[in-house]
Design a protein around this motif. Structure first.
Motif, PDB file in Angstrom:
ATOM      1  N   GLY A 143       0.754  -1.293   0.139  1.00  0.00           N
ATOM      2  CA  GLY A 143      -0.209   0.167   0.036  1.00  0.00           C
ATOM      3  C   GLY A 143       0.682   1.369  -0.027  1.00  0.00           C
ATOM      4  N   ILE A 144       0.347   2.177  -0.769  1.00  0.00           N
ATOM      5  CA  ILE A 144       0.996   3.515  -0.591  1.00  0.00           C
ATOM      6  C   ILE A 144       0.305   4.523  -0.104  1.00  0.00           C
ATOM      7  N   ASN A 145      -0.896   4.457   0.756  1.00  0.00           N
ATOM      8  CA  ASN A 145      -1.808   5.232   1.641  1.00  0.00           C
ATOM      9  C   ASN A 145      -2.199   4.501   2.777  1.00  0.00           C
ATOM     10  N   LYS A 146      -1.147   3.836   3.521  1.00  0.00           N
ATOM     11  CA  LYS A 146      -1.176   3.306   4.730  1.00  0.00           C
ATOM     12  C   LYS A 146      -1.492   4.442   5.841  1.00  0.00           C
ATOM     13  N   PRO A 147      -2.381   4.179   6.690  1.00  0.00           N
ATOM     14  CA  PRO A 147      -2.729   2.704   7.053  1.00  0.00           C
ATOM     15  C   PRO A 147      -4.300   2.458   6.514  1.00  0.00           C
ATOM     16  N   TYR A 148      -4.286   1.189   6.177  1.00  0.00           N
ATOM     17  CA  TYR A 148      -5.697   0.671   5.665  1.00  0.00           C
ATOM     18  C   TYR A 148      -6.522  -0.028   6.683  1.00  0.00           C
ATOM     19  N   TYR A 149      -7.790   0.164   6.636  1.00  0.00           N
ATOM     20  CA  TYR A 149      -8.458  -0.497   7.764  1.00  0.00           C
ATOM     21  C   TYR A 149      -9.940  -0.836   7.025  1.00  0.00           C
ATOM     22  N   THR A 150     -10.554  -1.841   7.666  1.00  0.00           N
ATOM     23  CA  THR A 150     -11.813  -2.276   7.045  1.00  0.00           C
ATOM     24  C   THR A 150     -12.833  -1.489   7.658  1.00  0.00           C
ATOM     25  N   VAL A 151     -14.123  -1.687   6.977  1.00  0.00           N
ATOM     26  CA  VAL A 151     -15.158  -0.838   7.200  1.00  0.00           C
ATOM     27  C   VAL A 151     -15.915  -0.850   8.403  1.00  0.00           C
ATOM     28  N   ASP A 152     -15.433  -1.796   9.366  1.00  0.00           N
ATOM     29  CA  ASP A 152     -15.747  -1.930  10.601  1.00  0.00           C
ATOM     30  C   ASP A 152     -14.353  -1.490  11.690  1.00  0.00           C
ATOM     31  N   ASN A 153     -13.713  -0.473  11.027  1.00  0.00           N
ATOM     32  CA  ASN A 153     -12.787   0.109  11.862  1.00  0.00           C
ATOM     33  C   ASN A 153     -11.643  -0.487  12.258  1.00  0.00           C
ATOM     34  N   LYS A 154     -11.220  -1.757  11.843  1.00  0.00           N
ATOM     35  CA  LYS A 154     -10.178  -2.698  12.207  1.00  0.00           C
ATOM     36  C   LYS A 154      -8.974  -2.486  11.382  1.00  0.00           C
ATOM     37  N   TYR A 155      -7.810  -2.412  11.837  1.00  0.00           N
ATOM     38  CA  TYR A 155      -6.446  -2.169  11.357  1.00  0.00           C
ATOM     39  C   TYR A 155      -5.582  -3.478  11.616  1.00  0.00           C
ATOM     40  N   TYR A 156      -5.768  -4.200  10.326  1.00  0.00           N
ATOM     41  CA  TYR A 156      -4.968  -5.602  10.261  1.00  0.00           C
ATOM     42  C   TYR A 156      -3.532  -5.358   9.807  1.00  0.00           C
ATOM     43  N   ILE A 157      -2.827  -6.174  10.055  1.00  0.00           N
ATOM     44  CA  ILE A 157      -1.412  -6.480   9.857  1.00  0.00           C
ATOM     45  C   ILE A 157      -1.112  -7.944   9.308  1.00  0.00           C
ATOM     46  N   ARG A 158      -0.281  -8.462   8.621  1.00  0.00           N
ATOM     47  CA  ARG A 158       0.226  -9.731   8.191  1.00  0.00           C
ATOM     48  C   ARG A 158       1.400  -9.991   9.103  1.00  0.00           C
ATOM     49  N   VAL A 159       1.183 -11.136   9.942  1.00  0.00           N
ATOM     50  CA  VAL A 159       2.292 -11.733  10.756  1.00  0.00           C
ATOM     51  C   VAL A 159       2.253 -13.146  10.469  1.00  0.00           C
ATOM     52  N   GLY A 160       3.385 -13.504   9.764  1.00  0.00           N
ATOM     53  CA  GLY A 160       3.591 -14.896   9.371  1.00  0.00           C
ATOM     54  C   GLY A 160       2.346 -15.286   8.337  1.00  0.00           C
ATOM     55  N   THR A 161       1.743 -16.374   8.699  1.00  0.00           N
ATOM     56  CA  THR A 161       0.592 -16.833   7.839  1.00  0.00           C
ATOM     57  C   THR A 161      -0.819 -16.376   8.125  1.00  0.00           C
ATOM     58  N   THR A 162      -0.941 -15.479   9.056  1.00  0.00           N
ATOM     59  CA  THR A 162      -2.160 -15.125   9.512  1.00  0.00           C
ATOM     60  C   THR A 162      -2.254 -13.422   9.520  1.00  0.00           C
ATOM     61  N   LYS A 163      -3.532 -13.000   9.770  1.00  0.00           N
ATOM     62  CA  LYS A 163      -3.708 -11.387   9.806  1.00  0.00           C
ATOM     63  C   LYS A 163      -4.013 -11.249  11.408  1.00  0.00           C
ATOM     64  N   ARG A 164      -3.601 -10.241  11.864  1.00  0.00           N
ATOM     65  CA  ARG A 164      -4.112  -9.863  13.301  1.00  0.00           C
ATOM     66  C   ARG A 164      -4.254  -8.341  13.328  1.00  0.00           C
ATOM     67  N   ILE A 165      -4.910  -7.896  14.181  1.00  0.00           N
ATOM     68  CA  ILE A 165      -5.247  -6.404  14.534  1.00  0.00           C
ATOM     69  C   ILE A 165      -3.773  -5.713  14.870  1.00  0.00           C
ATOM     70  N   ALA A 166      -3.465  -4.631  14.289  1.00  0.00           N
ATOM     71  CA  ALA A 166      -2.311  -3.980  14.812  1.00  0.00           C
ATOM     72  C   ALA A 166      -2.197  -3.571  16.312  1.00  0.00           C
ATOM     73  N   SER A 167      -1.100  -3.656  16.824  1.00  0.00           N
ATOM     74  CA  SER A 167      -1.076  -3.083  18.184  1.00  0.00           C
ATOM     75  C   SER A 167      -0.624  -1.473  18.130  1.00  0.00           C
ATOM     76  N   ARG A 168      -0.671  -0.982  19.295  1.00  0.00           N
ATOM     77  CA  ARG A 168      -0.625   0.560  19.252  1.00  0.00           C
ATOM     78  C   ARG A 168       0.754   0.998  18.663  1.00  0.00           C
ATOM     79  N   GLU A 169       1.767   0.307  19.025  1.00  0.00           N
ATOM     80  CA  GLU A 169       3.035   0.572  18.383  1.00  0.00           C
ATOM     81  C   GLU A 169       3.023   0.568  16.972  1.00  0.00           C
ATOM     82  N   GLU A 170       2.456  -0.675  16.540  1.00  0.00           N
ATOM     83  CA  GLU A 170       2.530  -1.180  14.842  1.00  0.00           C
ATOM     84  C   GLU A 170       1.370   0.086  14.407  1.00  0.00           C
ATOM     85  N   LEU A 171       0.657   0.379  14.960  1.00  0.00           N
ATOM     86  CA  LEU A 171      -0.562   1.167  14.360  1.00  0.00           C
ATOM     87  C   LEU A 171       0.274   2.632  14.045  1.00  0.00           C
TER      88      LEU A 171
END
Length: 388
Positions: free
Chosen positions: A102-130
């Protein structure tokens, strides 16, 4: 061009940090989360019509492309435009959805969740990651955020007085305490806290006392190895701490002391050859301390010196729209605008964007191999090779 055989081979290897399998009946918001997680990181591919264990089950909906594009447009914010491709495997249609970085980070879903890819799964970004995602977008600058538990006592008022005397033509010590506080807040050196005024990250880095106590990620780790590999014998090792101007000056002295300077006899005089010009080393150091990502708590800048090169490892990936090719032609970026402004006023930065082209030109003029710029994991690495 991805072929049927290429896709079969990819599926056979299973999921990884850049490949995700999904069956056709995935819910729109779940698919949006997967798309967002890839866009917030380095990009990746979602293969639809394949189970988690790699069994090809196919996609049967006639309007699958329209559904997916609607999800990308309506369930991802900002909207994301993937590369869509359908491939037939043994009579079953499989959708390959390639998500660019992405060139317009951060991206989030319509229900206001910011996800990142960690290994083979997605998870909600922590405060520091966000925070890092917002930094990458330029929406938040960590260098003007406050450092919890600090006060005006943690900055060197004599240094600040000298700065304002030189560049603003007034004496801070002639002002009332209330006026001084107001000036420091307006200058982003202090920030209004809940109960008191706290130092900003940038204020500490430029003017702080014992900066490493409050910002342990600051400073530089220096190591000099005997050969060309990190496993070779360690010749010298230093931890360099202090405010940024001091760190640059100390590091320059340490690097120079570790450089073997060849010389030739011309007539009755000995002439020393500069294998690493001071202007190049200084620029590399300033680039590292000014542009690193200070929100990455557990990492310092690392300078690794080998017999044939010096590597400057700076924590943090390049911001959203910046590429290595752009840096080579002088396109600038400012992750830390406070640090850039003050280091420029202190004459450590000549002109934003000139540093990397200057380093490349100087080393090539000396006949050295062209310096390398790389992103390795969460680090930006500049490698300068010894001139012949």
């Amino acid at each position: 061009m991805l072929s049927q055989q290429d896709l079969i081979e990819i599926i056979s290897k299973g999921e990884n940090p850049y490949i995700e399998f999904k069956e056709e009946k995935i819910r729109p918001n779940d698919l949006a989360g997967e798309i967002v997680s890839f866009a917030n990181m380095e990009g990746g591919t979602i293969i639809i019509g394949v189970s988690d264990d790699g069994i090809i089950k196919g996609v049967f909906a006639e309007d699958i492309e329209e559904k997916i594009m609607n999800i990308c447009r309506n369930n991802c914010i900002p909207n994301i435009i993937p590369i869509y491709k359908e491939i037939n495997i043994n009579g079953l249609k499989v959708v390959v959805l390639t998500i660019p970085k992405g060139i317009n980070k951060p991206y989030y879903t319509v229900d206001n969740k910011y996800y990142i890819r960690v290994g083979t799964t997605k998870r909600i970004a922590s405060r520091e990651e966000l925070m890092r995602l917002f930094q990458a977008s330029g929406a938040v600058h960590f260098d003007i955020s406050s450092v919890e538990g600090t006060t005006k006592k943690d900055i060197n008022m004599d240094l600040i007085r000298d700065y304002f005397l030189k560049y603003n033509m007034f004496d801070l010590y002639e002002e009332t305490e209330e006026a001084v506080d107001r000036i420091l807040v307006n200058a982003d050196i202090l920030k209004e806290g809940i109960n008191t005024k706290e130092c900003t990250v940038g204020g500490l880095l430029i003017f702080g006392k014992k900066v490493e106590d409050k910002l342990p990620q600051s400073g530089i780790s220096f190591a000099h190895f005997k050969g060309n590999d990190i496993t070779e014998e360690l010749i010298d090792k230093k931890q360099i701490v202090g405010n940024l101007p001091d760190i640059v000056e100390q590091s320059l002295v340490i690097i120079k002391n570790n450089i073997k300077t060849p010389s030739t006899i011309v007539g009755a005089l000995r002439e020393e050859k500069e294998t690493y010009p001071s202007v190049v080393l200084r620029e590399a150091l300033v680039n590292a301390v000014v542009h690193r990502n200070y929100s990455i708590i557990g990492s310092k800048i690392r300078i690794l010196m080998f017999s044939d090169r010096i590597e400057f490892h700076s924590p943090g990936k390049l911001p959203n729209t910046v590429t290595i090719d752009k840096m080579k032609i002088g396109v600038s970026y400012s992750r830390n605008p406070f640090l850039v402004k003050y280091m420029e006023n202190l004459r450590y930065i000549d002109q934003l964007g000139r540093g990397i082209p200057m380093i490349i030109k100087n080393m090539k003029d000396l006949g050295a191999r062209e310096p390398e710029l790389r992103e390795i994991g969460e680090e930006f690495v500049l490698t300068i090779y010894e001139s012949d």
